[in-house]
Write a protein that holds these residues in place. Structure first.
Motif, mmCIF file in Angstrom:
data_model
loop_
_atom_site.group_PDB
_atom_site.id
_atom_site.type_symbol
_atom_site.label_atom_id
_atom_site.label_comp_id
_atom_site.label_asym_id
_atom_site.label_seq_id
_atom_site.Cartn_x
_atom_site.Cartn_y
_atom_site.Cartn_z
ATOM 1 N N HIS A 1 -1.184 -18.247 12.246
ATOM 2 C CA HIS A 1 -2.470 -17.667 12.628
ATOM 3 C C HIS A 1 -2.579 -16.210 12.159
ATOM 4 O O HIS A 1 -3.621 -15.806 11.640
ATOM 5 N N ARG A 2 -1.511 -15.442 12.315
ATOM 6 C CA ARG A 2 -1.523 -14.036 11.866
ATOM 7 C C ARG A 2 -1.684 -13.945 10.349
ATOM 8 O O ARG A 2 -2.458 -13.114 9.841
ATOM 9 N N VAL A 3 -0.976 -14.791 9.600
ATOM 10 C CA VAL A 3 -1.072 -14.787 8.137
ATOM 11 C C VAL A 3 -2.489 -15.159 7.712
ATOM 12 O O VAL A 3 -3.086 -14.504 6.845
ATOM 13 N N LEU A 4 -3.049 -16.207 8.319
ATOM 14 C CA LEU A 4 -4.405 -16.649 7.983
ATOM 15 C C LEU A 4 -5.448 -15.589 8.327
ATOM 16 O O LEU A 4 -6.354 -15.311 7.535
ATOM 17 N N THR A 5 -5.324 -14.967 9.486
ATOM 18 C CA THR A 5 -6.269 -13.924 9.897
ATOM 19 C C THR A 5 -6.230 -12.746 8.932
ATOM 20 O O THR A 5 -7.276 -12.231 8.524
ATOM 21 N N SER A 6 -5.040 -12.337 8.539
ATOM 22 C CA SER A 6 -4.888 -11.243 7.578
ATOM 23 C C SER A 6 -5.536 -11.602 6.240
ATOM 24 O O SER A 6 -6.256 -10.796 5.648
ATOM 25 N N ALA A 7 -5.297 -12.829 5.780
ATOM 26 C CA ALA A 7 -5.862 -13.270 4.504
ATOM 27 C C ALA A 7 -7.384 -13.302 4.544
ATOM 28 O O ALA A 7 -8.056 -12.808 3.626
ATOM 29 N N ARG A 8 -7.935 -13.869 5.603
ATOM 30 C CA ARG A 8 -9.402 -13.946 5.713
ATOM 31 C C ARG A 8 -10.029 -12.564 5.799
ATOM 32 O O ARG A 8 -11.111 -12.322 5.244
ATOM 33 N N HIS A 9 -9.368 -11.648 6.494
ATOM 34 C CA HIS A 9 -9.878 -10.274 6.595
ATOM 35 C C HIS A 9 -9.932 -9.627 5.213
ATOM 36 O O HIS A 9 -10.923 -8.980 4.851
#
Length: 113
Positions: free
Chosen positions: A67-75
């Motif tokens: 979730h942290r990796v995905l959130t960072s990528a989307r940001h």
């Protein structure tokens, strides 16, 4: 002191690693750097439509880490699209397991033994 990051398993290494807005000279652009494992998270969740638990299993990380990796990528992608920045895909903390077994952990673009 935090413990070192665990290598994230990725199945896809992009051939094209740079994206920029059309009609804007490269010298006038700021860049956003997207790690290879961040691109893999977007690919698994948003392109293959997998559930987060399945994505985390494929990358061999916990669901909160995914979730942290995905959130960072989307940001980063949103920032590039909204603010007109270029996106460079490079580096990260991953092991590529595309065809056959993975070979070594990659950390910020360098192979670790």
């Amino acid at each position: 002191m935090s413990r070192p990051s665990k290598c994230r398993r990725v199945e896809f290494i992009p051939e094209i690693t740079y994206f920029k807005p059309a009609g804007v000279p490269l010298v006038n652009l700021e860049e956003v750097s997207l790690a290879v494992e961040e691109l893999e998270a977007i690919r698994l969740k948003d392109l293959e439509y997998l559930e987060q638990e399945q994505c985390a299993q494929r990358m061999q990380v916990s669901r909160p880490t995914f979730h942290r990796v995905l959130t960072s990528a989307r940001h980063k992608v949103a920032q590039a699209l909204v603010q007109g920045k270029a996106i460079r895909v490079e580096g990260g903390n991953y092991v590529h397991v595309g065809k056959g077994r993975g070979k070594g952990c990659r950390l910020r673009g360098k192979t670790e033994e």
